[in-house]
Design an enzyme around this catalytic site. Structure first.
Site, short mmCIF file in Angstrom:
data_model
loop_
_atom_site.label_atom_id
_atom_site.label_comp_id
_atom_site.label_asym_id
_atom_site.label_seq_id
_atom_site.Cartn_x
_atom_site.Cartn_y
_atom_site.Cartn_z
N SER A 32 -10.06 -0.65 6.90
CA SER A 32 -9.13 -0.56 5.79
C SER A 32 -8.43 -2.63 5.03
O SER A 32 -7.91 -2.42 3.86
CB SER A 32 -8.03 0.93 5.21
OG SER A 32 -8.67 1.43 6.20
N SER A 85 -9.69 1.92 2.84
CA SER A 85 -8.55 2.38 1.81
C SER A 85 -7.46 0.72 1.08
O SER A 85 -7.06 1.78 0.43
CB SER A 85 -7.92 3.07 2.67
OG SER A 85 -7.21 2.82 3.98
N LYS A 90 1.05 -1.52 -0.05
CA LYS A 90 0.03 -0.22 0.36
C LYS A 90 1.17 0.73 -0.40
O LYS A 90 1.84 1.19 1.16
CB LYS A 90 -0.70 -0.07 1.33
CG LYS A 90 -1.58 0.76 1.46
CD LYS A 90 -2.59 0.85 2.86
CE LYS A 90 -4.13 1.92 2.63
NZ LYS A 90 -4.58 2.15 3.98
#
Length: 617
Positions: free
Chosen positions: A185, A161, A87
């Protein structure tokens, strides 16, 4: 292994390691197949940046050499030759960290500790994945790099996210990936894409080198196809970090999952507390999951969800929003235009809370923790829907705040109550979309929830893992428009003087790449700002570094108006043998120009010379 077999080879850690041990596959083959899968479908907005192909292949060949010459190498390196994604709020040396905000982008000086541990275990980082900007969102649509679509049906959200990290695993690009988890997330996108999302106890994994979302609550999470793979990664990452003030310095001894006891209690929702926001199919799938629990030996205990819900409400409707803003305040105040409007609006609410509010919320948090101690003594874990429902991307656009909040109904309490959690696939909807549950337990109960996940998870063949998703267009601002990729080699690179010509037209960076070794690069004379010219040659060519940017097709005409004389847009061959539109120059432009091909790219030339005004590394 043949190319045909490689294309259908399911990337799990266990399967790849078995293939290495049997001599059926090489690390170079795995890396090449990862790159092929990533580049086969360029319009998915899964990746923000990709590691240099030449560097990946070099590392793969070194590992292949070890595999041939070092006995027991697979035992020494538990993630030997395993491709993974990261990420883009976690630092990886050599790749920019953007947190999905190009204006915030920086080049980290070193790897985050979790990355260093993975690299030392033999894993190979393929690149940085898309995400909701500053990890603020649960839908996966709040990114200037484009909305990351669901891996099964691109009309639906992927969840956020950590959207790109989940989809990269679900699409088979990599065997596992790292995300972060503050309010869900690391679990919501796992559920919506049919994979496992594992969030250990806060502090067991270092969060140093992670752009904070809510520093005291943040966790690094792991996405994988199955619980066993998550366990392998967790075993590597579970190390104290003396330089991380939130690291647990003396964690309890690691307990590896074993067989479940013959009888055990699992908490589930009271029927009168079901909340699926009108989604009857989710309610049906949850009831079926309870039945599945009984079949693996669980005694079902209905619990009162009220205190869990109250804890979750502290996160979104309490002063922790102040902590979310605290770490980013200097940047956001200095560059408000760099943030998406919805992110600015969320941060603006941080001024509504006083110091008294903060302490009152902290005391309420501790009171809820105390209230739930008897509950944890009666159950091994709690089984909840990971997400109460799923929305289309267009539905989220129409009501972005309320629907985003709905998604976290069963996830956002977890870190505030210091729990461990794992999201597990639990079936499919009638339209084929995945649906999943989460096992939640007390802190340091990772072995318990991993045991449950392994016993509960569906056969691997039922996972909705796909090799590709292939939308030919993307929706921008509610309209369906075509997209076009453009290769840039000089003044339009990120951070360079003409990059604004791309961003002003809504373009975003897709990845770094290289040309095929059939080009020369020249420093053009008499042009401002300084820029190079790329020329294809018959012999003595080299591979030149470039960036791939993506823009709406309808904006391309405006961009062409900005291309100066002697430069043009033509076809550029990439190292992968694929072609893309990109900047070239006419032969006349290179007369009396210096050949700088030996640098391998414009940015390397700038770094070496350090002599161009306004230079940004």
């Amino acid at each position: 292994m043949t190319d045909a077999n490689l294309k259908t080879f399911k990337f799990t850690i266990a399967a790849i390691l078995r293939a290495y041990a049997a001599g059926e596959i090489t690390v170079r083959q795995v890396v090449d197949e990862s790159l092929r899968r990533i580049h086969t479908v360029p319009d998915t907005t899964v990746w923000i940046s990709i590691s240099q192909a030449a560097e990946l292949r070099c590392r793969a060949e070194k590992l292949d050499h070890l595999l041939q010459t070092l006995p027991g190498v697979l035992e020494q390196f538990p993630l030997f030759g395993i491709p993974y994604g990261v990420k883009d709020n976690i630092d990886v040396s050599g790749l920019a960290t953007t947190a999905a905000c190009p204006g915030f982008s920086y080049q980290p000086k070193e790897n985050a500790p979790v990355i260093s541990l993975l690299e030392r275990a033999g894993a190979i980082c393929l690149g940085k994945t898309n995400m909701d900007q500053f990890a603020t969102g649960l839908a996966g649509v709040r990114s200037p790099y484009g909305e990351c679509p669901n891996a099964v049906n691109p009309e639906y959200i992927s969840g956020g996210s950590s959207s790109g990290s989940a989809v990269a695993v679900a699409m088979g690009h990599v065997a596992f990936s790292l995300g972060t988890d503050t309010a869900g997330s690391g679990r919501i996108p796992a559920a919506l894409n049919g994979i496992v999302g594992f969030k250990p106890t806060r502090g067991l994994l270092s969060t140093r080198g992670v752009v904070p979302a809510c520093r005291s609550l943040d966790c690094v999470s792991v996405f994988s196809i199955n619980a066993g793979d998550s366990q392998r990664v967790f075993n590597v990452l579970r190390q104290p970090d003396d330089l991380d003030e939130f690291s647990i310095q003396t964690p309890p001894p690691l307990q590896n999952p074993g067989a479940l006891p013959r009888a055990f209690n699992i908490g589930v929702l009271r029927h009168d507390q079901y909340e699926f926001f009108g989604d009857s199919e989710s309610a049906r799938l949850y009831r079926e999951s309870i039945s599945r629990l009984r079949k693996i030996g669980a005694n079902i205990v209905e619990i009162d969800y009220t205190p869990f819900l109250q804890a979750g409400e502290l996160l979104y409707n309490g002063p922790w929003i102040v902590e979310r803003f605290a770490g980013l305040k200097p940047f956001v105040q200095a560059h408000p235009e760099a943030c998406l409007p919805i992110i600015r609006d969320i941060f603006s609410n941080s001024s509504d809370y006083s110091a008294q509010d903060v302490f009152q919320a902290m005391h309420r948090q501790r009171s809820l923790l105390c209230q739930l101690r008897p509950v944890w003594r009666t159950i091994r874990a709690l089984m909840l829907p990971t997400s109460p429902t799923i929305y289309t991307r267009s539905e989220i656009r129409r009501d972005p705040i309320a629907l985003n909040t709905n998604l976290g109904f069963y996830t956002r309490f977890v870190n505030l109550l210091d729990c461990s959690a794992i999201a597990v696939p639990a079936g499919r909807r009638a339209n084929g979309l995945p649906w999943g549950i989460s096992f939640v337990a007390e802190s340091f109960a990772e072995h318990k929830i991993l045991e449950l996940a392994s016993a509960f998870e569906l056969p691997e063949d039922s996972h909705p893992v796909t090799a590709s998703i292939a939308p030919n267009a993307a929706e921008l601002n509610g309209r369906t428009v075509g997209l076009m990729d453009l290769a840039v080699v000089g003044a339009h690179l990120s951070g360079q003087p003409l990059n604004h010509q791309l961003t002003n037209l809504g373009a975003w960076l897709v990845r770094s790449d290289q040309t095929s070794p059939t080009y020369r690069l020249y420093l053009l004379t008499g042009v401002a700002p300084p820029k190079p010219g790329l020329v294809r040659v018959e012999t003595d060519g080299v591979a030149i570094q470039l960036e791939i940017w993506r823009m709406p097709v309808e904006k391309m005409g405006q961009f062409l108006e900005l291309v100066p004389p002697l430069l043009c847009i033509g076809n550029v061959e990439l190292l992968s043998k694929s072609w893309v539109k990109g900047f070239l120059c006419e032969p006349a432009a290179i007369q009396n120009s210096r050949d700088i091909s030996s640098y391998g790219g414009w940015r390397s030339y700038l770094i070496d010379t350090q002599r161009i005004a306004g230079y940004k590394p």
